[in-house]
Design a protein around this motif. Structure first.
Motif, PDB file in Angstrom:
ATOM      1  N   THR A 174      -1.030   4.759   5.588  1.00 23.55           N
ATOM      2  CA  THR A 174       0.158   4.002   5.130  1.00 23.55           C
ATOM      3  C   THR A 174       1.237   4.896   4.514  1.00 23.55           C
ATOM      4  N   GLY A 175       0.958   6.172   4.308  1.00 24.59           N
ATOM      5  CA  GLY A 175       1.980   7.075   3.761  1.00 24.59           C
ATOM      6  C   GLY A 175       2.893   7.590   4.867  1.00 24.59           C
ATOM      7  N   ILE A 176       4.126   7.917   4.476  1.00 22.57           N
ATOM      8  CA  ILE A 176       5.061   8.561   5.403  1.00 22.57           C
ATOM      9  C   ILE A 176       5.518   9.835   4.699  1.00 22.57           C
ATOM     10  N   GLY A 177       4.934  10.966   5.083  1.00 23.97           N
ATOM     11  CA  GLY A 177       5.267  12.236   4.430  1.00 23.97           C
ATOM     12  C   GLY A 177       4.093  12.754   3.632  1.00 23.97           C
ATOM     13  N   GLY A 233       9.906  12.871   3.750  1.00 26.20           N
ATOM     14  CA  GLY A 233       9.120  11.650   3.912  1.00 26.20           C
ATOM     15  C   GLY A 233       9.822  10.528   3.192  1.00 26.20           C
ATOM     16  N   ASP A 234       9.291   9.321   3.316  1.00 27.51           N
ATOM     17  CA  ASP A 234       9.944   8.244   2.578  1.00 27.51           C
ATOM     18  C   ASP A 234       8.980   7.212   2.013  1.00 27.51           C
ATOM     19  N   HIS A 235       7.705   7.543   1.992  1.00 26.33           N
ATOM     20  CA  HIS A 235       6.782   6.552   1.433  1.00 26.33           C
ATOM     21  C   HIS A 235       5.499   7.237   0.949  1.00 26.33           C
ATOM     22  N   ALA A 236       5.286   7.187  -0.366  1.00 25.16           N
ATOM     23  CA  ALA A 236       4.092   7.798  -0.984  1.00 25.16           C
ATOM     24  C   ALA A 236       4.007   9.290  -0.658  1.00 25.16           C
ATOM     25  N   THR A 285       2.788  11.111  10.284  1.00 21.57           N
ATOM     26  CA  THR A 285       3.545   9.990  10.840  1.00 21.57           C
ATOM     27  C   THR A 285       3.826  10.197  12.320  1.00 21.57           C
ATOM     28  N   LYS A 286       3.608   9.169  13.107  1.00 15.70           N
ATOM     29  CA  LYS A 286       3.984   9.234  14.529  1.00 15.70           C
ATOM     30  C   LYS A 286       5.470   8.965  14.680  1.00 15.70           C
ATOM     31  N   LYS A 287       6.063   9.641  15.669  1.00 12.46           N
ATOM     32  CA  LYS A 287       7.492   9.426  15.931  1.00 12.46           C
ATOM     33  C   LYS A 287       7.661   8.404  17.055  1.00 12.46           C
ATOM     34  N   ALA A 329       0.841  -1.198   0.000  1.00 11.02           N
ATOM     35  CA  ALA A 329       0.000   0.000   0.000  1.00 11.02           C
ATOM     36  C   ALA A 329       0.874   1.245   0.000  1.00 11.02           C
ATOM     37  N   HIS A 330       0.455   2.262  -0.753  1.00 11.23           N
ATOM     38  CA  HIS A 330       1.177   3.536  -0.868  1.00 11.23           C
ATOM     39  C   HIS A 330       0.201   4.671  -0.628  1.00 11.23           C
TER      40      HIS A 330
END
Ligand SMILES: [Zn+2]
Length: 253
Positions: free
Chosen positions: A212-215, A156-159, A186-188, A31-32
Motif C-alpha cells: 500500500t506504500g508509494i515510495g 513517492g507520495d504515500h507512506a 510501485t508499478k507504473k 492503510a499506510h
C-alpha cells in the motif's frame, strides 16, 4: 488548553472570543504501507495545523483550528480493508455546512489544511465562493508548502520517506520498527503519458503497490521529519498571519 484549538476550548472562553480565520484540517483513514497508522493523514493534519496556528497566534493572529475531518476520498482503495471512503459529493455537503456556520457567525476566512492526495477542494471552493461571497476560502496540501526534494532522497507520495519521517517525528510510538517497513515499490502505467503526469487517471491502489506504500521509506528519519515539519509550519504560520492581517475587500496589488 491552547486558545487556538477549538476542541480544547470551552464556552467560558469562547463566549467572549473573536476569531478572524478558521482552519479545517482534513485527512483520511487508510492503510499506510505496513508500518504507519491508518490515522497518519489525520495526525499530520491536526498536528501541523496546531503548530502553524500556534506560530501565527503568537504573532497576534486570531485563528481557531476546528476538529479534523477524519475521512477522505479513497475511491481508488475500495478493496483495501477498512480504508474508509468519503465521496467528493459528501465532502462538499460537509464543507458547505461548516462554511455556512462560519459565514453566519462572521468568521469570513477559512483555510482547509489538507493531508490526503485523494482530497481536492479547489472546485468546491469555486462553487461555495458563489454561494457565500463574503467568505475567503483557501486550501493547502500542507506537504507542498516547502520543496520536499531539499529534505528527502527518495520520492513517492504515500507512506514514503517524507511521510515516514514526519510520523517518526510526530508520533514515533505509532510507527512499527524498521524491519517491518515495506519497500513501497510501485508499478507504473503502461500508457506513458499517465506516468508523465500530464495525463491523469486514478490509480487502482492494490494493483500498483503490494504493501500500500508509494515510495521507499528506508532513508526516513526523525530528524528529517522534524526539519520538514518545522519549516512547513513556519511557512503555513506566516500565511495564516498574512491572511488574518489582510483586508478582504482589498486583496490585490
Ligand atoms: Zn498519508
Amino acid at each position: 488548553m491552547r486558545p487556538y484549538i477549538l476542541s480544547e476550548s470551552n464556552w467560558n472562553y469562547i463566549k467572549d472570543a473573536k476569531f478572524d480565520l478558521a482552519i479545517l484540517p482534513w485527512g483520511a483513514t487508510e492503510a499506510h504501507n505496513y508500518h504507519l497508522p491508518y490515522a497518519s493523514d489525520n495526525i499530520e493534519a491536526e498536528m501541523i495545523a496546531a503548530e502553524a496556528a500556534r506560530k501565527a497566534w503568537e504573532k497576534g493572529a486570531k485563528v481557531i483550528v476546528l476538529p479534523t475531518i477524519p475521512f477522505g476520498v479513497n475511491t481508488g482503495q475500495s478493496d483495501i480493508y477498512l480504508d474508509i471512503n468519503l465521496n467528493p459529493s459528501t465532502q462538499m455537503l460537509i464543507l458547505k455546512d461548516v462554511v455556512e456556520v462560519l459565514n453566519r457567525q462572521g468568521i469570513h476566512r477559512l483555510m482547509i489544511l489538507n493531508s490526503h492526495g485523494g482530497n481536492d477542494f479547489k472546485q468546491m471552493i469555486r462553487e461555495l465562493g458563489l454561494k457565500f461571497p463574503k467568505m475567503f476560502i483557501c486550501t493547502t496540501n500542507w506537504f507542498t508548502a516547502v520543496n520536499r526534494e531539499d529534505y528527502f532522497e527518495n520520492s513517492g507520495d504515500h507512506a514514503e520517506e517524507m511521510e515516514t519521517s514526519v510520523l517518526l517525528h510526530l508520533t514515533p510510538e505509532l510507527v512499527l520498527p524498521k524491519e517491518k517497513w515495506g519497500d513501497g515499490k510501485t508499478k507504473k502505467f503502461k500508457v506513458k503519458a499517465l506516468n508523465e503526469r500530464w495525463l491523469w487517471a486514478e490509480r487502482k491502489w492494490s494493483s500498483v503497490s503490494a504493501d500500500t506504500g508509494i515510495g521507499n521509506p528506508e532513508m526516513a528519519s526523525k530528524e528529517k521529519g522534524k526539519k520538514f515539519v518545522d519549516d512547513t509550519t513556519d511557512k503555513i504560520g506566516n500565511a495564516i498571519y498574512e491572511i488574518c492581517q489582510a483586508k478582504l475587500d482589498d486583496l490585490y496589488e
